[in-house]
Design a protein around this motif. Structure first.
Motif, mmCIF file in Angstrom:
data_model
loop_
_atom_site.group_PDB
_atom_site.id
_atom_site.type_symbol
_atom_site.label_atom_id
_atom_site.label_comp_id
_atom_site.label_asym_id
_atom_site.label_seq_id
_atom_site.Cartn_x
_atom_site.Cartn_y
_atom_site.Cartn_z
ATOM 1 N N GLU A 403 2.862 -1.204 8.483
ATOM 2 C CA GLU A 403 3.680 -0.126 7.919
ATOM 3 C C GLU A 403 4.114 -0.410 6.492
ATOM 4 O OE1 GLU A 403 6.999 0.888 10.322
ATOM 5 O OE2 GLU A 403 5.793 1.554 12.047
ATOM 6 N N ILE A 404 4.457 -1.668 6.219
ATOM 7 C CA ILE A 404 4.911 -2.005 4.858
ATOM 8 C C ILE A 404 3.751 -1.870 3.881
ATOM 9 C CG2 ILE A 404 5.986 -3.754 3.404
ATOM 10 C CD1 ILE A 404 7.118 -5.032 5.952
ATOM 11 N N GLY A 405 2.591 -2.417 4.258
ATOM 12 C CA GLY A 405 1.419 -2.300 3.398
ATOM 13 C C GLY A 405 1.029 -0.857 3.168
ATOM 14 N N ASP A 406 1.115 -0.049 4.228
ATOM 15 C CA ASP A 406 0.784 1.378 4.102
ATOM 16 C C ASP A 406 1.745 2.082 3.156
ATOM 17 O OD1 ASP A 406 -1.280 1.010 5.858
ATOM 18 O OD2 ASP A 406 -0.238 1.851 7.594
ATOM 19 N N ALA A 407 3.025 1.727 3.230
ATOM 20 C CA ALA A 407 4.034 2.363 2.382
ATOM 21 C C ALA A 407 3.830 2.040 0.916
ATOM 22 C CB ALA A 407 5.436 1.928 2.813
ATOM 23 N N TYR A 408 3.135 0.926 0.642
ATOM 24 C CA TYR A 408 2.868 0.536 -0.749
ATOM 25 C C TYR A 408 1.412 0.795 -1.150
ATOM 26 C CZ TYR A 408 7.478 -1.544 -1.356
ATOM 27 O OH TYR A 408 8.822 -1.734 -1.481
ATOM 28 N N GLY A 409 0.665 1.475 -0.282
ATOM 29 C CA GLY A 409 -0.713 1.838 -0.616
ATOM 30 C C GLY A 409 -1.619 0.651 -0.829
ATOM 31 N N VAL A 410 -1.378 -0.433 -0.128
ATOM 32 C CA VAL A 410 -2.153 -1.663 -0.337
ATOM 33 C C VAL A 410 -3.532 -1.541 0.314
ATOM 34 C CG1 VAL A 410 -2.261 -4.148 0.073
ATOM 35 C CG2 VAL A 410 -0.057 -3.055 -0.436
ATOM 36 N N THR A 411 -4.560 -1.721 -0.480
ATOM 37 C CA THR A 411 -5.936 -1.667 0.027
ATOM 38 C C THR A 411 -6.693 -2.962 -0.255
ATOM 39 O OG1 THR A 411 -6.679 -0.633 -2.032
ATOM 40 C CG2 THR A 411 -6.079 0.843 -0.212
ATOM 41 N N SER A 412 -6.062 -3.889 -0.966
ATOM 42 C CA SER A 412 -6.690 -5.177 -1.244
ATOM 43 C C SER A 412 -5.599 -6.205 -1.488
ATOM 44 C CB SER A 412 -7.624 -5.094 -2.457
ATOM 45 O OG SER A 412 -6.892 -4.775 -3.631
ATOM 46 N N THR A 413 -5.957 -7.465 -1.342
ATOM 47 C CA THR A 413 -5.005 -8.542 -1.600
ATOM 48 C C THR A 413 -5.602 -9.520 -2.601
ATOM 49 O OG1 THR A 413 -5.875 -9.703 0.352
ATOM 50 C CG2 THR A 413 -3.851 -8.425 0.639
ATOM 51 N N PRO A 414 -4.773 -10.136 -3.479
ATOM 52 C CA PRO A 414 -3.333 -9.883 -3.599
ATOM 53 C C PRO A 414 -3.036 -8.602 -4.392
ATOM 54 C CG PRO A 414 -4.015 -11.520 -5.205
ATOM 55 C CD PRO A 414 -5.235 -11.211 -4.388
ATOM 56 N N THR A 415 -1.932 -7.955 -4.034
ATOM 57 C CA THR A 415 -1.434 -6.790 -4.761
ATOM 58 C C THR A 415 -0.003 -7.081 -5.181
ATOM 59 O OG1 THR A 415 -2.839 -5.175 -3.625
ATOM 60 C CG2 THR A 415 -0.788 -4.359 -4.575
ATOM 61 N N TYR A 416 0.305 -6.816 -6.463
ATOM 62 C CA TYR A 416 1.610 -7.183 -7.013
ATOM 63 C C TYR A 416 2.426 -5.958 -7.429
ATOM 64 C CZ TYR A 416 -0.674 -11.760 -7.682
ATOM 65 O OH TYR A 416 -1.344 -12.948 -7.499
ATOM 66 N N PHE A 417 3.738 -6.086 -7.273
ATOM 67 C CA PHE A 417 4.709 -5.141 -7.819
ATOM 68 C C PHE A 417 5.832 -5.960 -8.449
ATOM 69 C CE2 PHE A 417 2.634 -2.814 -4.475
ATOM 70 C CZ PHE A 417 2.534 -1.515 -4.945
ATOM 71 N N ILE A 418 6.323 -5.525 -9.607
ATOM 72 C CA ILE A 418 7.478 -6.163 -10.233
ATOM 73 C C ILE A 418 8.642 -5.181 -10.166
ATOM 74 C CG2 ILE A 418 8.437 -7.173 -12.334
ATOM 75 C CD1 ILE A 418 5.597 -7.927 -13.164
ATOM 76 N N LEU A 419 9.765 -5.637 -9.613
ATOM 77 C CA LEU A 419 10.938 -4.794 -9.412
ATOM 78 C C LEU A 419 12.109 -5.320 -10.234
ATOM 79 C CD1 LEU A 419 10.800 -4.691 -5.482
ATOM 80 C CD2 LEU A 419 9.463 -3.317 -7.099
ATOM 81 N N ASP A 420 13.018 -4.421 -10.613
ATOM 82 C CA ASP A 420 14.235 -4.883 -11.290
ATOM 83 C C ASP A 420 15.290 -5.232 -10.248
ATOM 84 O OD1 ASP A 420 15.392 -2.525 -10.399
ATOM 85 O OD2 ASP A 420 15.534 -1.595 -12.377
ATOM 86 N N LYS A 421 16.480 -5.542 -10.695
ATOM 87 C CA LYS A 421 17.532 -5.979 -9.761
ATOM 88 C C LYS A 421 17.923 -4.882 -8.778
ATOM 89 C CE LYS A 421 21.319 -4.939 -13.005
ATOM 90 N NZ LYS A 421 21.925 -3.857 -12.215
ATOM 91 N N ASP A 422 17.705 -3.626 -9.169
ATOM 92 C CA ASP A 422 18.015 -2.501 -8.278
ATOM 93 C C ASP A 422 16.820 -2.096 -7.434
ATOM 94 O OD1 ASP A 422 20.678 -2.255 -9.245
ATOM 95 O OD2 ASP A 422 19.900 -1.236 -11.035
ATOM 96 N N LYS A 423 15.739 -2.862 -7.527
ATOM 97 C CA LYS A 423 14.489 -2.662 -6.775
ATOM 98 C C LYS A 423 13.716 -1.436 -7.249
ATOM 99 C CE LYS A 423 16.519 -5.927 -4.581
ATOM 100 N NZ LYS A 423 17.867 -5.634 -5.100
ATOM 101 N N ARG A 424 13.948 -1.069 -8.503
ATOM 102 C CA ARG A 424 13.107 -0.036 -9.104
ATOM 103 C C ARG A 424 11.801 -0.664 -9.567
ATOM 104 N NH1 ARG A 424 15.609 4.746 -9.800
ATOM 105 N NH2 ARG A 424 17.887 4.748 -9.705
ATOM 106 N N ILE A 425 10.714 0.076 -9.422
ATOM 107 C CA ILE A 425 9.402 -0.444 -9.807
ATOM 108 C C ILE A 425 9.287 -0.461 -11.324
ATOM 109 C CG2 ILE A 425 6.910 -0.083 -9.659
ATOM 110 C CD1 ILE A 425 7.422 1.324 -6.951
ATOM 111 N N LEU A 426 9.087 -1.667 -11.872
ATOM 112 C CA LEU A 426 8.927 -1.825 -13.314
ATOM 113 C C LEU A 426 7.460 -1.816 -13.718
ATOM 114 C CD1 LEU A 426 11.495 -4.689 -14.031
ATOM 115 C CD2 LEU A 426 11.798 -2.248 -14.485
ATOM 116 N N GLU A 427 6.633 -2.488 -12.920
ATOM 117 C CA GLU A 427 5.229 -2.650 -13.278
ATOM 118 C C GLU A 427 4.419 -2.910 -12.022
ATOM 119 O OE1 GLU A 427 2.409 -2.020 -15.105
ATOM 120 O OE2 GLU A 427 3.780 -2.511 -16.758
ATOM 121 N N LYS A 428 3.129 -2.577 -12.091
ATOM 122 C CA LYS A 428 2.187 -2.840 -10.989
ATOM 123 C C LYS A 428 0.995 -3.585 -11.579
ATOM 124 C CE LYS A 428 2.389 1.593 -10.243
ATOM 125 N NZ LYS A 428 2.151 2.972 -9.731
ATOM 126 N N PRO A 429 1.151 -4.887 -11.812
ATOM 127 C CA PRO A 429 0.088 -5.652 -12.468
ATOM 128 C C PRO A 429 -1.217 -5.604 -11.676
ATOM 129 C CG PRO A 429 2.112 -6.932 -12.300
ATOM 130 C CD PRO A 429 2.291 -5.731 -11.442
#
Length: 444
Positions: A403-429
């Motif tokens: 469910e977590i992977g599905d919620a983030y649209g993960v189709t391959s590994t590794p997949t990265y997300f960078i979040l700020d302190k409020d958990k807002r998405i800053l970047e998807k390297p």
């Protein structure tokens, strides 16, 4: 009896009567195969494939079941990027050459050569107009002569193409031609105003080609309004395009709007992709009951930069005890790296140790890693987690059905997300190097 025998032999030969599409690719070593499709407004039917030989030559045989219409020749992958259209009138063989630098040139085929000749001729006239305005010339007689040539060229090609498929494209591509001399600002304004005057989004020949897509993209990316805001200008242009396509079948709208949505996504213009989705494409998806598309658009919007990341449970140590919290409740770092990985992924086993070593070089409290292991079983993953004691580990049971992977649209590994302190998405390297570059840039 002899006559009957003659007819019996004649019928099979008639059925096998063939035309062909053949040609040569240059440089030959850059190409391996060619695929041929019959293109209809909403679907492409596979016809055949051909090997591109050492000298670059290929050939498709078309039997009597090959009906006239639009065909598409694919010569590399991804197919949507490496292809070109061919008109087949059911009456003639087609010969062509294709060069990586200059594209396709038809050597034999009346209808295709006619359209190519039209395109080249009108391009030269357009270049003359650009040269005139670029030099700020005051010779109005010269400008009148250019516009006269443009009008006569258009009319002569329309006359020559009468009764052929080429006419659909020539008429649809008819440019704005002033009846009197105009200054450059007025001319550009009128070019924009009349851009779609002759484009019929309901024309099945045009729908079965790349024409409508190219016309749409040229307008969206090529027309510059007075607005200095690039993104706002894109929105304005998209609104104009949709006003002209809105009477077309929903299936056609879906194809064109999704192509535009994908272009903006590939360029990193998330706000524009979401604008297309929210204002037009979602409505089309609903009308077609296309749940897969609707889900994809919603997921993309949820994962766009600036949005709060999808929440899930994590376990953290507080006063020596494991406590379950939500991701959004974490308050231990300025930024968070959310990484999806797997113990069975060789690429992950290279990058995750690098991620650990990199984070250890940063100031304490700068970054915290939340690592979600997408796994079929927990044993290998659990053993590996001890190598990364400072990470917050989450077990993603079910691997690709998690469910977590599905919620983030993960189709391959590794997949990265960078979040700020409020958990807002800053970047998807896109990879570890991009992640490091972003974090180091943030520090600077």
């Amino acid at each position: 009896m002899k006559r009957l025998l003659f007819i019996a032999f004649l019928i099979p030969s008639m059925l096998l009567a063939q035309h062909s599409i053949k040609g040569v690719f240059y440089p030959a070593e850059d190409f391996n195969f060619a695929l041929l499709y019959k293109v209809n407004p909403t679907i492409s039917d596979y016809i055949s494939n051909a090997e591109i030989k050492e000298d670059g030559s290929f050939e498709f045989k078309l039997d009597s079941t090959a009906t006239k219409g639009m065909y598409r020749l694919v010569y590399a992958v991804p197919q949507e990027d490496y292809n070109f259209d061919i008109m087949y009138n059911g009456k003639e063989d087609i010969e062509l050459t294709f060069m990586s630098e200059t594209g396709v040139e038809f050597k034999k085929s009346t209808v295709n050569k006619l359209l190519s000749s039209y395109t080249n001729s009108m391009s030269m006239v357009t270049q003359s107009i650009g040269n005139y305005y670029g030099k700020a010339s005051k010779d109005t007689l010269a400008l009148k002569a250019i516009f006269k040539t443009q009008k006569e060229t258009q009319e002569s090609f329309e006359k020559a193409a009468k009764g052929t498929m080429a006419l659909d494209f020539i008429k649809a591509n008819r440019p704005y031609i002033p009846s009197k001399v105009e200054d450059v600002k007025t001319y550009i304004k009128n070019l924009e105003k009349h851009y779609f005057d002759h484009v019929d989004f309901n024309n099945k020949i045009l729908q079965s080609s790349n024409f409508l897509e190219e016309k749409m993209l040229n307008y969206v990316f090529g027309m510059s309004a007075n607005s200095k805001d690039e993104l706002e200008n894109y929105k304005r242009n998209i609104d104009v395009v949709y006003r002209h396509m809105k009477t077309a079948p929903k299936e056609v709208q879906r194809i064109l709007l999704f192509d535009l949505w994908q272009q903006m996504s590939d360029l990193g213009f998330e706000s524009i992709s979401n604008y297309i989705a929210e204002n037009y494409l979602m409505n089309v998806a609903v009308s077609l009951n296309d749940q897969d598309l609707l889900h994809a658009l919603i997921l993309y919007k949820n994962l766009s930069k600036g949005n709060i990341a999808s929440d899930f449970d994590v376990e953290v140590k507080e006063k020596g005890k494991l406590v379950t919290k939500k991701l959004t409740q974490l308050n231990v770092a300025e930024n968070y790296i959310l990484v999806f990985w797997s113990s069975g992924c060789s690429h992950c086993l290279e990058e995750i140790p690098q991620l650990r070593d990199f984070v250890n070089t940063l100031e304490k409290g700068k970054v915290k890693v939340v690592a979600v292991g997408l796994e079929d079983e927990p044993y290998s993953w659990k053993n590996l987690t001890y190598d990364f004691p400072d990470f917050i580990h989450v077990y993603g049971e079910g691997k690709w059905d998690n469910e977590i992977g599905d919620a983030y649209g993960v189709t391959s590994t590794p997949t990265y997300f960078i979040l700020d302190k409020d958990k807002r998405i800053l970047e998807k390297p896109s990879d570890f190097k991009s992640l490091v570059k972003y974090i180091q840039g943030e520090e600077e």
